[in-house]
Design an enzyme around this catalytic site. Structure first.
Site, PDB file in Angstrom:
ATOM      1  N   ASP A 239       0.878  -1.162   0.000  1.00 60.17           N
ATOM      2  CA  ASP A 239       0.000   0.000   0.000  1.00 60.17           C
ATOM      3  C   ASP A 239       0.925   1.225   0.000  1.00 60.17           C
ATOM      4  OD1 ASP A 239      -2.058   1.774   0.001  1.00 60.17           O
ATOM      5  OD2 ASP A 239      -3.129   0.878   1.687  1.00 60.17           O
TER       6      ASP A 239
HETATM    7  C1  BGC Z   1      -4.938   3.324  -0.089  1.00 60.17           C
HETATM    8  C2  BGC Z   1      -4.961   2.318  -1.230  1.00 60.17           C
HETATM    9  C3  BGC Z   1      -4.737   3.027  -2.537  1.00 60.17           C
HETATM   10  C4  BGC Z   1      -3.425   3.806  -2.462  1.00 60.17           C
HETATM   11  C5  BGC Z   1      -3.125   4.558  -3.736  1.00 60.17           C
HETATM   12  C6  BGC Z   1      -3.717   4.207  -0.130  1.00 60.17           C
HETATM   13  O1  BGC Z   1      -3.806   5.229   0.799  1.00 60.17           O
HETATM   14  O2  BGC Z   1      -5.021   2.650   1.142  1.00 60.17           O
HETATM   15  O3  BGC Z   1      -6.184   1.624  -1.237  1.00 60.17           O
HETATM   16  O4  BGC Z   1      -4.744   2.117  -3.600  1.00 60.17           O
HETATM   17  O5  BGC Z   1      -3.508   4.738  -1.407  1.00 60.17           O
HETATM   18  O6  BGC Z   1      -4.015   5.605  -3.908  1.00 60.17           O
END
Ligand code: BGC
Length: 815
Positions: A239
């Site tokens: 993530d």
């Molecule tokens: C989120 C993810 C997301 C990523 C990119 C993170 O803060 O938890 O679900 O894909 O950001 O935007």
């Protein structure tokens, strides 16, 4: 299963594997380490020496935002994931996936950062709207359909967030303490089912820690369970900003650290190998996974992509509307209040006019248009039969400047020379990495000015505000109201994304008379940032009317109409990524509004526009309650389809709706950094049943516009044949739900679990038969003593019906 793909390894897979191995063999340690590290916010570096293009990723899950965070790069916005799950239709989820692949291709995106398959453990979870269900089987089936559809379009998925990222509070650091049985039977189960049935090309590991190990370094769950036991052969991306250590992450099975350019991989990884901390073979495995993905999506020279013939193109607008009406859940319909009878309709509510179509955070996309309930009903009802009243305004704070604003972004250097201009479709500006207006570089950029005009739609004191960190100057209609520095209130790297705007100016304006507005920001980004992001917003709030007066107006409109339709909603300060909810009440005076309208007109229909459960304390006093979730860009058109009866509402609850006080599992706030999943396998309906509590609306519940009689159920082994009849006057669709209840149950096992489901259609008076196959897993429990699945032999009651609480026919099977 409709969503299941073909055999595990085909000759084409093997041929691709050979190309991957050859490409890997040509790379030196530095190139390999570089490939595993994001080069910017959304992509990996190209390696021309092996014919590899840059791999581009994008959120997910209701649309494809693309690499730019702006309304001038629009995408189709489908209904929220809770809505998709409410269709109980994996084949429809698969069609959604095919559309999203088409959108991804249009935007040059190779991998979609979706679906989210964490569970609705607590109704307070901030990203509840972005996940499917409290039930792992329903989640896994919808997720499988979705993944299959996206990948059928030649685009990768990352099933996320692996694992137990079921709440937002302290999400970067929380240590979730989850027993192995609950992990296996609940939280890992959707991932496992999707790996088995849809063979995803990627997963995303979560921010949180599970049982003491952060998920980006969880060797046991990633290498042993996901890859070893389940045979997952895709890539594993962190993530965003979740990877914390070089050796720990690569040894824990993390292939890619995002975003870049500064990550724990890249040079740091090459150094760790040279220093003898990490084996090069470990790096090779990660690179192999990335190259396999690249080959599958068609960006590795010499490798045939996984999909060579693309599916037929999908009409996104039509599909968004179809999914929305198939997702709406009619939880109450007294005296057949719906469909609407001919007559006058009073439409009431802020969200009826300014539609709330999606949830906040990384799931945000920018649709080219949105159809509000007011737009939808205006188009569908005879002229002169529809009135509108605001009733209550639930937004207590400023929102991104939008309606009535015409803005552009002007970039200047330190001497004040204009070096470039960018478009600004609304007041939110977000430029990530190299995504800057033509001619502008981070080195030269000193200030950004959002400038233009605002034409108010109401007369009175308008509030303007600023969201962002740093120095700002705000001028409205020639007066400078703010010229100072804003500091973050919270030490969270995402505070500028999820925080609230600060009110900074109040100006008396006249409806229809444009005024000049300008917000200038001094860009001052620290040099050591892993990625440079210029982000801030000009925010605005309409003049606030007296709340009692607004309710009185709505009551008068309701009195004057045959039916009152009240749209109540949450706001993006209530449901978003980045924080959890603290209660389930509707914001502002909306409950008072519904009570007052219902007292004035017995024919009151309430449309609940929220992504996740809210309390409906007046639900017994209104004629009908329709849950519309976040219905996506065509929500208002779909609402008109359903209210007028052109289509029946097709949804069934994918999650239990009840009050917070009665909900058995609610805790989202860690204690001393730990969040204990003490309830074990009892979440959702299993927990409600265990506690002997009746929720407001049970799991699986939902009405259509016809009636069904369940006539018979027969079982042969794990095959369940159900016969039912449409007893109503119109054609309809029914979701047949099969629950499995062990007869002699050990108390550690839930009383019953969803074990299968199917949708059927039948005309009036018609009989229909459907066979539901129960998976072996439905009869198994995770045995912590032997650390293995254990098939529990014995007698089971197979209970078939319309919800977990409305079981119509039963049969017994012995296994
Ligand atoms: C989120 C993810 C997301 C990523 C990119 C993170 O803060 O938890 O679900 O894909 O950001 O935007």
């Amino acid at each position: 299963m409709a969503e299941t793909l073909g055999p595990r390894s085909t000759p084409a897979d093997e041929a691709r594997e050979a190309v991957v191995a050859a490409a890997l063999g040509k790379l030196d340690l530095d190139a390999k380490s570089r490939l595993l590290s994001g080069q910017d916010m959304w992509s990996l570096p190209a390696l021309p020496e092996i014919g590899l293009d840059s791999l581009v990723m994008s959120d997910g899950p209701i649309g494809v935002r693309g690499v730019r965070w702006t309304a001038d790069d629009p995408s189709v916005a489908l209904p929220s994931p809770t809505a998709l799950a409410a269709t109980w239709d994996p084949a429809l989820a698969r069609r959604a996936g095919v559309l999203l692949a088409q959108e991804a291709r249009r935007k040059g995106v190779h991998v979609l950062l979706a679906p989210t398959v964490n569970l609705h453990r607590s109704p307070l979870g901030g990203r509840h709207f972005e996940a499917y269900s409290e039930d792992p089987y329903l989640t896994g089936r919808i997720g499988s359909g979705y993944v299959s559809g996206v990948q059928e379009g030649g685009v990768g998925t990352t099933v996320k967030h692996f694992v137990a990222n079921d709440a937002e509070t302290d999400r970067f650091t929380v240590n979730n303490l989850v027993g192995e049985r609950a992990l296996r039977e609940l939280y890992l189960a959707p991932f496992e089912l999707i790996v088995e049935h849809a063979r995803p090309w990627g997963v995303m590991t979560a921010y949180n820690t599970v049982n003491g190990t952060t998920m980006t370094e969880h060797r046991r769950l990633v290498n042993e369970v996901l890859r070893g036991e389940w045979g997952f052969d895709g890539f594993n991306v962190s993530d965003w900003m979740a990877a914390r250590s070089t050796a720990g992450a690569v040894e824990g099975g993390l292939d890619v650290a995002m975003p870049g350019p500064r990550t724990v991989y890249g040079e740091a990884l090459a150094r760790a190998v040279r220093d003898g901390e990490v084996e090069e073979a470990t790096v090779d495995e990660a690179v192999r996974n990335v190259l396999r993905l690249a080959a599958r999506v068609g960006i590795l020279e010499g490798a045939e992509p996984a999909v060579t013939e693309l599916p037929d193109s999908v009409d996104g607008v039509a599909l968004a509307r179809e999914i929305a009406r198939r997702a709406f859940v009619l939880v109450r319909n007294e005296r057949d209040a719906l469909p609407l009878k001919p007559g006058k309709v009073a439409l009431i509510g802020a969200a009826a006019r300014d539609a709330r179509v999606l949830g906040g955070g990384s799931a945000t996309v920018f649709p080219a248009r949105t159809v509000s309930p007011l737009d939808g009903l205006t188009a569908a009802l005879p002229e002169g039969t529809l009135s509108y009243a605001l009733g209550a305004d639930p937004t207590t704070e400023l929102a991104v400047a939008d309606k009535g604003f015409v803005l552009r972004a002007v970039c200047r250097d330190a001497e004040g020379n204009v070096i470039g201009t960018g478009s600004a479709p609304n007041g939110h500006l977000q430029w990530m990495g190299s995504d800057l207006p033509a001619g502008v570089t981070h080195e030269a950029l000193h200030t950004v000015e959002l400038t233009g005009t605002f034409t108010p739609r109401t007369t009175g004191p308008h509030t303007f505000g600023i969201k962002g960190i740093g120095a700002f100057t705000l001028t409205v209609d020639g007066t400078t109201y703010f010229d100072d520095v804003q500091r973050p209130a919270k030490d969270d790297p995402f505070v500028t994304f999820f925080g609230a705007p600060e009110p900074r100016a109040r100006a008396a304006l006249t409806a229809g008379q444009p005024v000049d507005v300008s917000l200038t920001h001094v860009v001052d980004l620290p040099d050591d940032l892993s990625i440079k992001v210029v982000t801030f917003s000009l925010a605005h709030q309409e003049p606030q009317r007296d709340p009692d007066e607004l309710i009185a107006e709505a009551v008068a409109a309701a009195r004057d109409a045959d039916t009152a339709v009240v749209v109540v909603a949450t706001t993006d300060r209530v449901e978003s990524e980045g924080f959890d909810r603290t209660d389930l009440t509707l914001p502002g005076r909306q409950d008072d509004l519904v009570r007052a309208v219902a007292a004035a007109n017995p024919n009151t229909v309430v449309v609940v526009n929220s992504g996740s459960p809210v309390e409906l304390p007046w639900r017994a006093d209104v004629a009908a309650v329709l849950l519309s979730w976040f219905p996506g860009q065509e929500g208002g058109a779909a609402l008109a389809d359903v209210l007028t009866g052109a289509h029946e509402p097709g949804g069934r609850l994918p999650t239990t709706w009840g009050s917070l006080a009665a909900a058995p599992v609610t805790r989202v706030v860690p204690e001393n950094g730990e969040l204990r999943y003490d309830e074990g396998v009892f979440i959702g309906y299993s927990a409600w049943e265990k506690e002997g509590r009746a929720p407001s609306y049970p799991f699986g519940h939902g009405l259509g516009y016809t009636d069904w009689t369940y006539e018979a159920v027969e079982t042969r082994g794990t095959s369940v044949r159900v016969r039912l009849r449409n007893d109503g006057a119109r054609a309809g669709r029914e979701v047949v739900q099969v629950y499995l209840a062990p007869v002699d149950r050990d108390p550690g096992r839930p009383a019953r679990r969803l074990a299968g489901f199917a949708t059927v259609e039948a005309g009036p008076g018609e009989r229909v038969e459907v066979t539901v196959e129960l998976p072996r897993r439905a009869f198994e429990i995770w045995d912590e003593a032997s650390n293995a699945w254990s098939f529990v032999k014995g007698s089971y009651e197979i209970q078939v019906g319309r919800s977990i609480a409305d079981r119509r026919v039963t049969a017994t099977t012995n296994v």
